[in-house]
Scaffold this active site. Structure first.
Site, PDB file in Angstrom:
ATOM      1  CD  GLU A   1      44.679  15.711 -75.861  1.00  0.00           C
ATOM      2  OE1 GLU A   1      45.424  16.488 -76.480  1.00  0.00           O
ATOM      3  OE2 GLU A   1      44.148  14.716 -76.379  1.00  0.00           O
TER       4      GLU A   1
ATOM      5  CG  PHE B   1      55.503  13.562 -66.255  1.00  0.00           C
ATOM      6  CD1 PHE B   1      54.409  13.546 -65.410  1.00  0.00           C
ATOM      7  CD2 PHE B   1      55.296  13.897 -67.574  1.00  0.00           C
ATOM      8  CE1 PHE B   1      53.149  13.867 -65.860  1.00  0.00           C
ATOM      9  CE2 PHE B   1      54.028  14.233 -68.049  1.00  0.00           C
ATOM     10  CZ  PHE B   1      52.954  14.215 -67.173  1.00  0.00           C
TER      11      PHE B   1
ATOM     12  CE  LYS C   1      50.580  24.619 -71.884  1.00  0.00           C
ATOM     13  NZ  LYS C   1      49.788  23.560 -71.302  1.00  0.00           N
TER      14      LYS C   1
ATOM     15  CE  LYS D   1      35.833  21.035 -83.658  1.00  0.00           C
ATOM     16  NZ  LYS D   1      37.074  21.626 -83.055  1.00  0.00           N
TER      17      LYS D   1
ATOM     18  CB  CYS E   1      50.801  19.536 -75.123  1.00  0.00           C
ATOM     19  SG  CYS E   1      49.083  19.980 -75.191  1.00  0.00           S
TER      20      CYS E   1
HETATM   21  C1  UDX Z   1      50.602  17.743 -71.172  1.00  0.00           C
HETATM   22  C2  UDX Z   1      50.859  18.302 -69.789  1.00  0.00           C
HETATM   23  O1  UDX Z   1      50.917  17.230 -68.840  1.00  0.00           O
HETATM   24  C3  UDX Z   1      49.724  19.259 -69.402  1.00  0.00           C
HETATM   25  O2  UDX Z   1      49.999  19.831 -68.143  1.00  0.00           O
HETATM   26  C4  UDX Z   1      49.640  20.345 -70.467  1.00  0.00           C
HETATM   27  O3  UDX Z   1      48.609  21.250 -70.163  1.00  0.00           O
HETATM   28  C5  UDX Z   1      49.399  19.741 -71.828  1.00  0.00           C
HETATM   29  O4  UDX Z   1      50.436  18.800 -72.131  1.00  0.00           O
HETATM   30  P1  UDX Z   1      49.113  15.857 -72.255  1.00  0.00           P
HETATM   31  O5  UDX Z   1      49.926  16.166 -73.481  1.00  0.00           O
HETATM   32  O6  UDX Z   1      47.650  15.760 -72.351  1.00  0.00           O
HETATM   33  O7  UDX Z   1      49.430  16.981 -71.105  1.00  0.00           O
HETATM   34  O8  UDX Z   1      49.608  14.444 -71.725  1.00  0.00           O
HETATM   35  P2  UDX Z   1      50.644  13.937 -70.645  1.00  0.00           P
HETATM   36  O9  UDX Z   1      49.907  13.124 -69.681  1.00  0.00           O
HETATM   37  O10 UDX Z   1      51.471  15.039 -70.144  1.00  0.00           O
HETATM   38  O11 UDX Z   1      51.582  12.941 -71.528  1.00  0.00           O
HETATM   39  C6  UDX Z   1      52.280  13.490 -72.627  1.00  0.00           C
HETATM   40  C7  UDX Z   1      53.074  12.355 -73.273  1.00  0.00           C
HETATM   41  O12 UDX Z   1      54.147  11.949 -72.408  1.00  0.00           O
HETATM   42  C8  UDX Z   1      52.248  11.091 -73.559  1.00  0.00           C
HETATM   43  O13 UDX Z   1      52.615  10.587 -74.828  1.00  0.00           O
HETATM   44  C9  UDX Z   1      52.696  10.131 -72.469  1.00  0.00           C
HETATM   45  O14 UDX Z   1      52.618   8.780 -72.907  1.00  0.00           O
HETATM   46  C10 UDX Z   1      54.139  10.543 -72.273  1.00  0.00           C
HETATM   47  N1  UDX Z   1      54.665  10.227 -70.938  1.00  0.00           N
HETATM   48  C11 UDX Z   1      54.090  10.806 -69.856  1.00  0.00           C
HETATM   49  C12 UDX Z   1      55.764   9.379 -70.825  1.00  0.00           C
HETATM   50  O15 UDX Z   1      56.266   8.859 -71.816  1.00  0.00           O
HETATM   51  N2  UDX Z   1      56.272   9.130 -69.591  1.00  0.00           N
HETATM   52  C13 UDX Z   1      55.738   9.689 -68.464  1.00  0.00           C
HETATM   53  O16 UDX Z   1      56.235   9.412 -67.390  1.00  0.00           O
HETATM   54  C14 UDX Z   1      54.601  10.544 -68.598  1.00  0.00           C
END
Ligand code: UDX
Length: 474
Positions: free
Chosen positions: A154, A265, A220, A35, A276
């Site tokens: 992400e 959300f 967090k 990497k 996460c």
């Molecule tokens: C998350 C947190 O949002 C971020 O603040 C933290 O730092 C890391 O974890 P991430 O895991 O990158 O970020 O993605 P996120 O956009 O939060 O979505 C997480 C999962 O939830 C995805 O699988 C998404 O499809 C799902 N999701 C999100 C839902 O099913 N419904 C929603 O309304 C929002």
């Protein structure tokens, strides 16, 4: 400032590149030599919008270097730890990578070091890190430990880093607080050259919260667990909507109009994945229960999320009668759009469950195919959504990539064996899809259509509203 970042993954690479972007001199390390070589040649091993350009530009400017962890520890007094903390089988966070970094710091560092936890860690990890470094470190090592959790999503990690809603700093000394405020000053004051100016959405300055390390670590886990709970809540409600004939999208919209709830959300679907939410919820439950606290609420959040895959398979079976031998086009493999990450992605568990029932899968994803192939080498991957749809008995929407919303429906209709679209992310408008000749099934909307005729679209034409009210059969 000179800054070292240890770990060049989704969090570490974004942190290193963005700290260089705002003017710091950053040295980023990783234990994966392959990497590192790619990074030194300006190639990043992940898909994250805008990141590649920043890594290349800051590398050329000499503000972003890559090398070994040993070099990183000598490069600067400030060390961000951004290594992975994956779940152990019992749900605890695996902190072995953190300990490995602590060992190198203890062995090598002389003089002052501010060691900053950026990785998501269980509460009280900062105290353990301080103890480890004090016991194993050189007598000349003068140490501060801080917690600075990341809130990067992400797919929008660069924007989230450069334009955060909040910056949380957990420190136990004024010196550490002053150094972290100096590091983030360009972001707090907005005095840096934003590489996303054309797409940058956020306005306003971020809130800076300075607290102790334990509270910062808990912020967090509590934040991610709350967001996961919101998702499981609306998914729970969507099951009821399917049975009673309500539309969960409208329910979520109505809930979200309350500023105390907010619309974010509350998108129902096939559940949350990624590296996460699943692991952070597990780790939070484990920390709490080891501390004697009852976190059964979060166990329910987990259970609801795990049930989404089974519920989706039941929906597919309801539409197809049997799954064995059926050709299914899976559109979307990444755990969410705009990333190539398939870690804990619902798609992986879904495909495994469908294959166990004898389905024949053809999958397509704009970015995540190669990473999915490592986990599921036995299925066919298509170069585009049409190829995946050839001869399909059903098209399954698993990740709501925007590209799926701009397709040639006529061409699709000519390709599929059966015009059935089962939308696991409610990304389509039902009327639009059915008008294209497809039978459309989605989440949280009654199969049989709403129990009462919706007159919402009559509101624009009061005369029809009056007629509908005066003559309900109209
Ligand atoms: C998350 C947190 O949002 C971020 O603040 C933290 O730092 C890391 O974890 P991430 O895991 O990158 O970020 O993605 P996120 O956009 O939060 O979505 C997480 C999962 O939830 C995805 O699988 C998404 O499809 C799902 N999701 C999100 C839902 O099913 N419904 C929603 O309304 C929002």
């Amino acid at each position: 400032m000179k800054i070292s970042v240890i770990g060049a993954g989704y969090v570490g690479l974004t942190t290193a590149a963005c700290l260089a972007q705002i003017g710091h001199h950053v040295f980023c390390s990783d234990c994966d030599v392959l990497k590192l070589n790619k990074l030194q040649n300006g190639k990043i091993p992940i898909f994250e919008p805008n990141l590649q350009e920043i890594v290349v530009r800051q590398g050329r400017a000499g503000r972003l270097l890559f090398g070994s962890t040993a070099e990183a520890i000598n490069h600067a007094e400030v060390i961000f730890i951004c290594v992975g903390t994956p779940p152990l089988p019992n749900g605890d966070a695996d902190l072995s990578s953190i300990e490995e970094v602590a060992q190198v710091i203890a062995k090598q560092a002389r003089g002052y070091r501010l060691v900053i936890e950026k990785s998501t860690v269980p509460v009280q990890t900062g105290g353990q890190l301080r103890k480890h470094l004090s016991v194993h470190g050189a007598t000349t090592l003068e140490l501060d430990v801080a917690s600075n959790p990341e809130f990067l999503r992400e797919g929008s990690a660069v924007d989230d880093f450069l334009h955060p809603d909040r910056i949380v700093i957990g420190v136990d000394s004024k010196r550490a607080a002053d150094m972290l405020m100096e590091i983030y000053e360009p972001i707090v004051k907005g005095t840096f050259q934003c590489p996303l100016h054309s797409v940058c959405e956020r306005a306003g300055t971020p809130q800076l919260l300075i607290t102790d390390t334990n509270s910062a670590e808990l912020i967090k886990h509590a934040s991610n667990s709350f967001l996961a709970m919101k998702i499981s809540f609306i998914n729970m409600v969507s099951n009821l909507c399917e049975v009673v004939g309500a539309d969960v999208t409208k329910v979520a919209e109505g809930m979200g109009l309350d500023p105390r709830i907010g619309p974010a959300f509350l998108n129902p679907g096939i559940g949350f994945g990624g590296f996460c939410f699943p692991k952070d919820v597990q780790a939070f439950i484990r920390i709490a229960e080891k501390s004697g606290c009852n976190f059964s609420l979060l166990r329910e959040v987990e259970k609801i999320n795990q049930s989404r895959i089974t519920h989706f398979v039941d929906t597919i079976r309801e539409e197809l009668w049997t799954i064995r031998g059926k050709k299914l086009a899976v559109w979307g493999l990444a755990f969410k759009p705009n990333t190539d990450d398939v870690r804990f992605a619902p798609s992986i568990a879904l495909i495994r469950m469908l294959m166990d029932e004898g389905a024949v899968i053809r999958a397509y994803d704009p970015q995540a195919t190669e990473k999915a192939r490592e986990l599921l080498p036995m299925i066919k991957y298509s170069a585009n959504p049409y190829e995946a749809a050839e001869g399909a008995d059903a098209i399954l929407i698993v990740t709501e990539w925007a590209a799926f919303g701009a397709l040639d429906w006529g061409r699709l209709l000519s390709l599929v064996a059966r015009p059935l679209l089962i939308d696991g992310r409610n990304m389509f408008d039902a009327e639009k899809v059915t008008s294209q000749g497809f039978h459309y099934v989605s989440i949280g909307r009654s199969r049989k259509g709403p129990a009462t005729k919706t007159i919402a679209n009559d509101f624009q034409k009061p005369d029809r509203l009056v007629s509908a009210l005066s003559d309900p059969t109209a």
